[in-house]
Scaffold this motif. Structure first.
Motif, PDB file in Angstrom:
ATOM      1  N   TYR A  29       0.831  -1.205   0.000  1.00  0.00           N
ATOM      2  CA  TYR A  29       0.000   0.000   0.000  1.00  0.00           C
ATOM      3  C   TYR A  29       0.870   1.260   0.000  1.00  0.00           C
ATOM      4  O   TYR A  29       0.550   2.248  -0.675  1.00  0.00           O
ATOM      5  N   LEU A  30       1.982   1.251   0.750  1.00  0.00           N
ATOM      6  CA  LEU A  30       2.898   2.399   0.753  1.00  0.00           C
ATOM      7  C   LEU A  30       3.516   2.608  -0.625  1.00  0.00           C
ATOM      8  O   LEU A  30       3.690   3.760  -1.067  1.00  0.00           O
ATOM      9  N   LEU A  31       3.853   1.507  -1.316  1.00  0.00           N
ATOM     10  CA  LEU A  31       4.369   1.640  -2.683  1.00  0.00           C
ATOM     11  C   LEU A  31       3.350   2.312  -3.589  1.00  0.00           C
ATOM     12  O   LEU A  31       3.696   3.156  -4.428  1.00  0.00           O
ATOM     13  N   PHE A  32       2.078   1.938  -3.413  1.00  0.00           N
ATOM     14  CA  PHE A  32       1.027   2.569  -4.219  1.00  0.00           C
ATOM     15  C   PHE A  32       0.907   4.062  -3.886  1.00  0.00           C
ATOM     16  O   PHE A  32       0.755   4.892  -4.788  1.00  0.00           O
ATOM     17  N   ILE A  33       0.981   4.426  -2.599  1.00  0.00           N
ATOM     18  CA  ILE A  33       0.876   5.837  -2.201  1.00  0.00           C
ATOM     19  C   ILE A  33       2.005   6.660  -2.818  1.00  0.00           C
ATOM     20  O   ILE A  33       1.777   7.751  -3.379  1.00  0.00           O
ATOM     21  N   PHE A  34       3.241   6.126  -2.734  1.00  0.00           N
ATOM     22  CA  PHE A  34       4.375   6.842  -3.323  1.00  0.00           C
ATOM     23  C   PHE A  34       4.231   6.964  -4.838  1.00  0.00           C
ATOM     24  O   PHE A  34       4.519   8.008  -5.431  1.00  0.00           O
ATOM     25  N   GLY A  35       3.780   5.862  -5.467  1.00  0.00           N
ATOM     26  CA  GLY A  35       3.581   5.901  -6.918  1.00  0.00           C
ATOM     27  C   GLY A  35       2.495   6.881  -7.318  1.00  0.00           C
ATOM     28  O   GLY A  35       2.645   7.629  -8.305  1.00  0.00           O
ATOM     29  N   GLN A  48      -1.585  10.970 -16.466  1.00  0.00           N
ATOM     30  CA  GLN A  48      -2.501  11.048 -15.331  1.00  0.00           C
ATOM     31  C   GLN A  48      -3.856  10.418 -15.653  1.00  0.00           C
ATOM     32  O   GLN A  48      -4.489   9.830 -14.779  1.00  0.00           O
ATOM     33  N   ASP A  49      -4.263  10.568 -16.918  1.00  0.00           N
ATOM     34  CA  ASP A  49      -5.566   9.990 -17.301  1.00  0.00           C
ATOM     35  C   ASP A  49      -5.519   8.466 -17.206  1.00  0.00           C
ATOM     36  O   ASP A  49      -6.452   7.828 -16.703  1.00  0.00           O
ATOM     37  N   TRP A  50      -4.414   7.877 -17.714  1.00  0.00           N
ATOM     38  CA  TRP A  50      -4.288   6.404 -17.634  1.00  0.00           C
ATOM     39  C   TRP A  50      -4.243   5.962 -16.176  1.00  0.00           C
ATOM     40  O   TRP A  50      -4.853   4.970 -15.789  1.00  0.00           O
ATOM     41  N   TRP A  51      -3.495   6.714 -15.368  1.00  0.00           N
ATOM     42  CA  TRP A  51      -3.379   6.370 -13.944  1.00  0.00           C
ATOM     43  C   TRP A  51      -4.735   6.454 -13.251  1.00  0.00           C
ATOM     44  O   TRP A  51      -5.080   5.606 -12.428  1.00  0.00           O
ATOM     45  N   ALA A  52      -5.525   7.496 -13.588  1.00  0.00           N
ATOM     46  CA  ALA A  52      -6.844   7.653 -12.968  1.00  0.00           C
ATOM     47  C   ALA A  52      -7.762   6.494 -13.323  1.00  0.00           C
ATOM     48  O   ALA A  52      -8.595   6.064 -12.503  1.00  0.00           O
ATOM     49  N   ASP A  53      -7.602   5.948 -14.547  1.00  0.00           N
ATOM     50  CA  ASP A  53      -8.457   4.829 -14.969  1.00  0.00           C
ATOM     51  C   ASP A  53      -8.010   3.490 -14.376  1.00  0.00           C
ATOM     52  O   ASP A  53      -8.832   2.592 -14.202  1.00  0.00           O
ATOM     53  N   HIS A  54      -6.711   3.368 -14.055  1.00  0.00           N
ATOM     54  CA  HIS A  54      -6.186   2.062 -13.657  1.00  0.00           C
ATOM     55  C   HIS A  54      -5.576   2.051 -12.252  1.00  0.00           C
ATOM     56  O   HIS A  54      -4.992   1.044 -11.851  1.00  0.00           O
ATOM     57  N   GLU A  55      -5.702   3.146 -11.511  1.00  0.00           N
ATOM     58  CA  GLU A  55      -5.037   3.193 -10.208  1.00  0.00           C
ATOM     59  C   GLU A  55      -5.564   2.134  -9.243  1.00  0.00           C
ATOM     60  O   GLU A  55      -4.816   1.597  -8.416  1.00  0.00           O
ATOM     61  N   ARG A  56      -6.836   1.791  -9.332  1.00  0.00           N
ATOM     62  CA  ARG A  56      -7.382   0.772  -8.431  1.00  0.00           C
ATOM     63  C   ARG A  56      -6.743  -0.586  -8.697  1.00  0.00           C
ATOM     64  O   ARG A  56      -6.424  -1.333  -7.759  1.00  0.00           O
ATOM     65  N   TYR A  57      -6.542  -0.916  -9.988  1.00  0.00           N
ATOM     66  CA  TYR A  57      -5.908  -2.196 -10.330  1.00  0.00           C
ATOM     67  C   TYR A  57      -4.441  -2.212  -9.888  1.00  0.00           C
ATOM     68  O   TYR A  57      -3.928  -3.236  -9.414  1.00  0.00           O
ATOM     69  N   VAL A  58      -3.754  -1.065 -10.042  1.00  0.00           N
ATOM     70  CA  VAL A  58      -2.353  -0.978  -9.603  1.00  0.00           C
ATOM     71  C   VAL A  58      -2.266  -1.143  -8.090  1.00  0.00           C
ATOM     72  O   VAL A  58      -1.378  -1.838  -7.569  1.00  0.00           O
ATOM     73  N   GLU A  59      -3.202  -0.532  -7.368  1.00  0.00           N
ATOM     74  CA  GLU A  59      -3.210  -0.642  -5.907  1.00  0.00           C
ATOM     75  C   GLU A  59      -3.375  -2.098  -5.463  1.00  0.00           C
ATOM     76  O   GLU A  59      -2.629  -2.598  -4.612  1.00  0.00           O
ATOM     77  N   ILE A  60      -4.357  -2.782  -6.060  1.00  0.00           N
ATOM     78  CA  ILE A  60      -4.583  -4.183  -5.703  1.00  0.00           C
ATOM     79  C   ILE A  60      -3.372  -5.036  -6.063  1.00  0.00           C
ATOM     80  O   ILE A  60      -2.942  -5.913  -5.297  1.00  0.00           O
TER      81      ILE A  60
END
Length: 314
Positions: A65-71, A83-95
């Protein structure tokens, strides 16, 4: 038996509660039964997991989770585009990062456990103890308690011996690896493998330094380890010393029943052995070879190689 009572009660109570308090239809019964199975499966899983494993998994969860916060912070503040790609896929990256953190911590849990365990309940086993094999018997009868620590460099040394061209050395190496496997299969004692490798001139000093760093005791058959352990203030449990200390006490004048196996060097002498392997020289025992007879002890000689008992036929 109580655990089976709990499981049967859960299977009966959950469908009854859902049927009585939620809705009186088959769907509520099926939902209650599903919840009961989930509770039973969770109970079985947590029963098998040790507390240290769950703590390590939680550590991996927080790390992911900390890695996701820093990323997330880096992308939102420093990334030029994306940023647009990250906004669409950030939940998958977090999991994905959380799963990665949990799996990585569990896969490396043995190294983490080896670093976290300290104290006199730890017993570090060296090459000689594993090749001898009696450490397994001591663990099975609960004579050795706590946690047996197997250093990686000791297992690597046994592996090299098992691949040797010398038949005797190869047999010793394979026996040591078999003993290490048997230790890990024991239910009477826990076994941990640590990758910590202190710097030292030889393997004996290295394993003593490891025991010192873990504040552990050293299990060995190497008498040199006793001397080095005394220098580093490490408690050494020498199985050979234990065997010597447990030899039966025999005093001059005692009578015992002894099986005389062969003749001795001197005339009319016979040779027999006690259960612990101590040799007994019997005067006038040659005529009793192959028989069990009563003998009387008249002298005991302690030498650097062991103990000899001299007796006469009673």
């Amino acid at each position: 038996m109580p655990i089976w009572i709990f499981r049967i009660s859960t299977l009966i109570a959950f469908p009854f509660l859902t049927y009585d308090f939620i809705d009186k239809d088959p769907v509520s019964l099926a939902g209650g039964l599903l919840c009961a199975f989930i509770v039973i499966i969770a109970e079985a899983i947590f029963k098998r997991l040790r507390l240290i494993k769950m703590m390590i998994a939680c550590f991996g969860f927080l790390l992911g989770y900390l890695l996701f916060i820093f990323g997330d912070y880096a992308v939102m503040n420093f990334a030029l585009g994306g940023q647009d790609w990250w906004a669409d896929h950030e939940r998958y990256v977090e999991i994905g990062l959380i799963i990665f953190g949990v799996l990585a911590s569990l896969l490396k849990s043995r190294d983490l456990e080896g670093l976290s365990y300290k104290g006199r309940h730890l017993k570090v086993a060296d090459v000689s103890a594993l090749m001898d094999g009696r450490i397994v018997d001591l663990c099975e009868i609960n004579f050795l308690s706590g946690v047996i620590v197997l250093p990686v460099f000791v297992l690597e040394q046994l592996n090299k011996m098992a691949a040797s061209k010398d038949p005797l050395e190869r047999a010793k190496g394979r026996r040591g690896l078999d003993v290490a496997t048997r230790l890990q299969e024991l239910k009477e004692i826990a076994v941990r493998i640590t990758a910590k490798t202190p710097k030292a001139e030889d393997d004996t000093e290295r394993v003593v330094k490891l025991a010192k760093s873990l504040d552990a005791e050293l299990v060995t058959l190497d008498f040199n380890a006793n001397k080095i352990g005394a220098l580093y203030d490490v408690v050494v449990l020498n199985i050979a010393d234990l065997t010597t200390a447990l030899k039966p006490v025999v005093l001059p004048g005692e009578t015992m029943s002894l099986f005389i196996m062969k003749d001795g060097k001197e005339k009319e002498q016979g040779i027999g052995y006690l259960d612990d392997g101590t040799m007994v020289v019997v005067e006038e025992g040659r005529k009793h070879i192959g028989k069990r007879t009563e003998v009387s002890v008249y002298s005991i000689l302690q030498t650097s190689s062991g103990r000899m008992i001299f007796a006469k036929v009673k």
